[in-house]
Design an enzyme around this catalytic site. Sequence first.
Site, short mmCIF file in Angstrom:
data_model
loop_
_atom_site.label_atom_id
_atom_site.label_comp_id
_atom_site.label_asym_id
_atom_site.label_seq_id
_atom_site.Cartn_x
_atom_site.Cartn_y
_atom_site.Cartn_z
N ARG A 138 0.86 -1.18 0.00
CA ARG A 138 0.00 0.00 0.00
C ARG A 138 0.90 1.24 0.00
NH1 ARG A 138 -3.85 2.38 4.85
NH2 ARG A 138 -4.77 4.06 3.60
N HIS A 139 0.48 2.27 -0.72
CA HIS A 139 1.29 3.50 -0.78
C HIS A 139 1.62 4.03 0.61
CE1 HIS A 139 -2.14 6.01 0.41
NE2 HIS A 139 -2.88 5.25 -0.39
N GLU A 149 -7.49 3.27 -5.94
CA GLU A 149 -8.25 3.13 -4.70
C GLU A 149 -9.73 3.02 -5.01
OE1 GLU A 149 -8.93 2.09 -1.94
OE2 GLU A 149 -7.80 3.36 -0.54
#
Length: 248
Positions: free
Chosen positions: A8-9, A87
């Site tokens: 995940r970023h 997202e």
Amino acid sequence: MYKLVLIRHGESTWNLENRFTGWVDVDLTETGAAQARQAGKLLKEAGMGFDVAYTSVLKRAIRTLWHVQDEMDLMWIPVRNEWRLNERHYGALAGLNKSETAAKFGDEQVLVWRRSYDTPPPALEPTDPRASYDDPRYANVPRNEIPLTECLKDTVARVMPLWNESIAPDIQSGKRVVIAAHGNSIRALVKYLDQISDDDIVGLNIPNGTPLVYELDADLRPLRHYYLGDQEAIAASLAAVASQGKAR
């Protein structure tokens, strides 16, 4: 045995401000950039390498991948920017503070909007400036596939064609794959890989900037999975993600 790495970023500006983000293209904070660099260091220390990378078309995930590649000296590998890894679209909630929204609508309602499998938030109007119809990064996406809101079920439905048509074949051909994406597009992949029920997926959170390693058999069924990094810090990060949608 195959390996797949999901990241995940790192922390984004709207993560820091506790805002619903979705398809809004916000950037990383300095903390988020540091998290991404640390992810790259952990992967390098673990002796991992990659042949191809996948990410979304949103800069917080793209820049996270850049930092990981830079730390691993893998800036040269092919990268596929895929809108299907974006997202989840938060509809009319985009830009709103999560705690303020919970104070207005109640913790339970916001938890449903954030984490339920099949209940989307209120949709944007098609004329809303937050709609993505005229965004050039979606110029080749059919208009009817560009969402105005999404639940996780919708996110799964757009992520899985990419898995089936591109990611899974890459893995089974022997390519080492890393995916830098978003909390809910990763939840969609984890739900599929681990066969998590629609009810149980509500409780799954994904920490920022932390490599999630899957070891897969020949049929891409998980043998095990684990996060790289300090386990206490990861637990604290997961707890922080879980508490974001509560009134304060």
